[in-house]
Design a protein around this motif. Structure first.
Motif, PDB file in Angstrom:
ATOM      1  N   ASN A 225       0.997   9.004 -10.999  1.00 33.49           N
ATOM      2  CA  ASN A 225       0.080   8.620 -12.084  1.00 33.49           C
ATOM      3  C   ASN A 225       0.457   7.328 -12.796  1.00 33.49           C
ATOM      4  O   ASN A 225       0.240   7.198 -13.992  1.00 33.49           O
TER       5      ASN A 225
ATOM      6  N   ASN B 146       0.822  -1.210   0.000  1.00 35.34           N
ATOM      7  CA  ASN B 146       0.000   0.000   0.000  1.00 35.34           C
ATOM      8  C   ASN B 146       0.850   1.252   0.000  1.00 35.34           C
ATOM      9  O   ASN B 146       0.583   2.199  -0.742  1.00 35.34           O
TER      10      ASN B 146
ATOM     11  N   SER C 134      -4.833  -6.434  -2.142  1.00 28.77           N
ATOM     12  CA  SER C 134      -5.142  -5.036  -1.850  1.00 28.77           C
ATOM     13  C   SER C 134      -5.977  -4.463  -2.998  1.00 28.77           C
ATOM     14  O   SER C 134      -5.576  -4.539  -4.153  1.00 28.77           O
ATOM     15  N   PRO C 135      -7.143  -3.909  -2.707  1.00 28.80           N
ATOM     16  CA  PRO C 135      -8.058  -3.486  -3.768  1.00 28.80           C
ATOM     17  C   PRO C 135      -7.509  -2.384  -4.691  1.00 28.80           C
ATOM     18  O   PRO C 135      -7.890  -2.324  -5.853  1.00 28.80           O
ATOM     19  N   ASP C 136      -6.593  -1.557  -4.183  1.00 27.15           N
ATOM     20  CA  ASP C 136      -6.098  -0.438  -5.001  1.00 27.15           C
ATOM     21  C   ASP C 136      -4.992  -0.838  -5.963  1.00 27.15           C
ATOM     22  O   ASP C 136      -4.676  -0.116  -6.886  1.00 27.15           O
ATOM     23  N   VAL C 137      -4.378  -1.979  -5.718  1.00 24.24           N
ATOM     24  CA  VAL C 137      -3.210  -2.350  -6.505  1.00 24.24           C
ATOM     25  C   VAL C 137      -3.607  -2.935  -7.858  1.00 24.24           C
ATOM     26  O   VAL C 137      -4.406  -3.852  -7.936  1.00 24.24           O
ATOM     27  N   GLU C 138      -3.075  -2.353  -8.914  1.00 26.69           N
ATOM     28  CA  GLU C 138      -3.395  -2.859 -10.245  1.00 26.69           C
ATOM     29  C   GLU C 138      -2.310  -3.778 -10.770  1.00 26.69           C
ATOM     30  O   GLU C 138      -2.574  -4.925 -11.083  1.00 26.69           O
TER      31      GLU C 138
ATOM     32  N   LYS D 282       0.149   3.031 -12.873  1.00 32.44           N
ATOM     33  CA  LYS D 282      -0.708   1.948 -12.393  1.00 32.44           C
ATOM     34  C   LYS D 282       0.098   0.722 -11.978  1.00 32.44           C
ATOM     35  O   LYS D 282      -0.449  -0.231 -11.450  1.00 32.44           O
TER      36      LYS D 282
ATOM     37  N   LYS E 161      -1.717  -8.551  -4.329  1.00 34.77           N
ATOM     38  CA  LYS E 161      -2.881  -8.285  -5.187  1.00 34.77           C
ATOM     39  C   LYS E 161      -4.194  -8.293  -4.419  1.00 34.77           C
ATOM     40  O   LYS E 161      -5.233  -7.909  -4.969  1.00 34.77           O
TER      41      LYS E 161
ATOM     42  N   ASN F  34       2.240   1.609  -3.374  1.00 34.01           N
ATOM     43  CA  ASN F  34       1.194   1.934  -4.336  1.00 34.01           C
ATOM     44  C   ASN F  34       0.816   3.411  -4.270  1.00 34.01           C
ATOM     45  O   ASN F  34       0.503   4.021  -5.293  1.00 34.01           O
ATOM     46  N   VAL F  35       0.854   3.973  -3.072  1.00 33.13           N
ATOM     47  CA  VAL F  35       0.572   5.399  -2.913  1.00 33.13           C
ATOM     48  C   VAL F  35       1.603   6.206  -3.706  1.00 33.13           C
ATOM     49  O   VAL F  35       1.257   7.169  -4.392  1.00 33.13           O
TER      50      VAL F  35
ATOM     51  N   MET G 134       0.789   5.757  -7.444  1.00 36.03           N
ATOM     52  CA  MET G 134      -0.414   6.499  -7.826  1.00 36.03           C
ATOM     53  C   MET G 134      -0.169   8.003  -7.857  1.00 36.03           C
ATOM     54  O   MET G 134      -0.692   8.699  -8.712  1.00 36.03           O
TER      55      MET G 134
END
Lengths: 132, 120
Positions: free
Chosen positions: A60, A50, B28-32, A62, B26, A53-54, A57
């Motif tokens: 921008n 997480n 984790s819902p936000d991870v693409e 993915k 994966k 991922n922040v 993100m």
């Protein structure tokens, strides 16, 4: 995808080995302690994911890349892990290159025959990643 | 945060299973997507984390030949960068200790109530 809840656990035997490697010989690790570390490790994976991922993100993107993970560790205040990880990253890249070279050579030797690699978990994992 | 210089798996190879770690990531819902080289990096970081946590817990423990749950809980509850584990690793207390804490809370609660009355 995770179908069962157990799919989100890390294998206890491997976690136990890692714990024992870090401690002096003959230290007895209680079952409760082993299970707690394994659970903590799973949560750590999610926490780091997480955090990384922040970073991705915010830029921008993915896809979480290696730098996002390093930055994610910094955000999570685990800066001491970064130097050994940078070193490890170089190692991964090198072994990936070697694998690539080896398979290219194999292909050449076989001359046109479809390339058949031994299906290691590593390989399979890497391939499935590029698909999605 | 300080990390011990001692053993820590020296080899370059990771030992935790790639597929399992990817599944967790994966979930984790936000991870693409996860790039090829970030997966082994997360695994290595997790291995370092396991060893770091174990060593810290071993150090806070009084026993030189065992590692117990409460040593881990102690580290988690007192270390800044481990707050994310606080809810899943509470300190264990005995029923007696628990009752004493609750008793104290009731007394404190009464004190606050009476103070409130005096103020108003």
């Amino acid at each position: 995808m995770a179908e069962k809840l157990e799919d989100l656990n890390l294998p206890n035997t491997i976690v136990t080995r890692l714990i024992k490697d870090a401690l002096p010989d003959n230290v007895n690790v209680s079952k409760e302690a082993r299970m707690a570390v394994a659970k903590a490790a799973s949560v750590f994976v999610l926490y780091l994911t997480n955090s990384s991922n922040v970073v991705a993100m915010a830029a921008n993107r993915k896809t979480i890349n290696a730098n996002d993970v390093l930055q994610g560790l910094k955000e999570a205040d685990f800066v001491d892990f970064i130097p050994p990880l940078q070193e490890a990253l170089e190692g991964f890249k090198k072994s990936q290159r070697e694998k690539k070279d080896a398979s290219a050579k194999k292909k050449k030797d076989k001359d046109g025959k479809p390339e058949e690699m031994e299906v290691e978990e590593n390989e399979a994992a890497e391939n499935s990643e590029t698909e999605n | 945060m300080t990390m011990n210089k001692s053993p820590i798996n020296k080899s370059k190879e990771t030992v935790l299973p790639l597929s399992r770690v990817r599944t967790i990531m994966k979930s984790s819902p936000d991870v693409e997507n996860i790039s090829q080289d970030s997966l082994p990096l997360v695994i290595r970081a997790t291995e370092l984390f396991i060893q770091h946590l174990s060593q810290m817990a071993y150090k806070v423990g009084k026993s030189k030949d065992s590692l117990e749950y409460n040593n881990l809980a102690e580290v988690v509850q007192t270390t800044d960068n481990m707050t994310f584990l606080r809810e899943i690793m509470p300190r264990k207390i005995t029923v007696k200790e628990f009752r004493e804490i609750m008793k104290r809370k009731v007394i404190e609660g009464n004190e606050i109530k009476t103070q409130g009355k005096l103020d108003s």
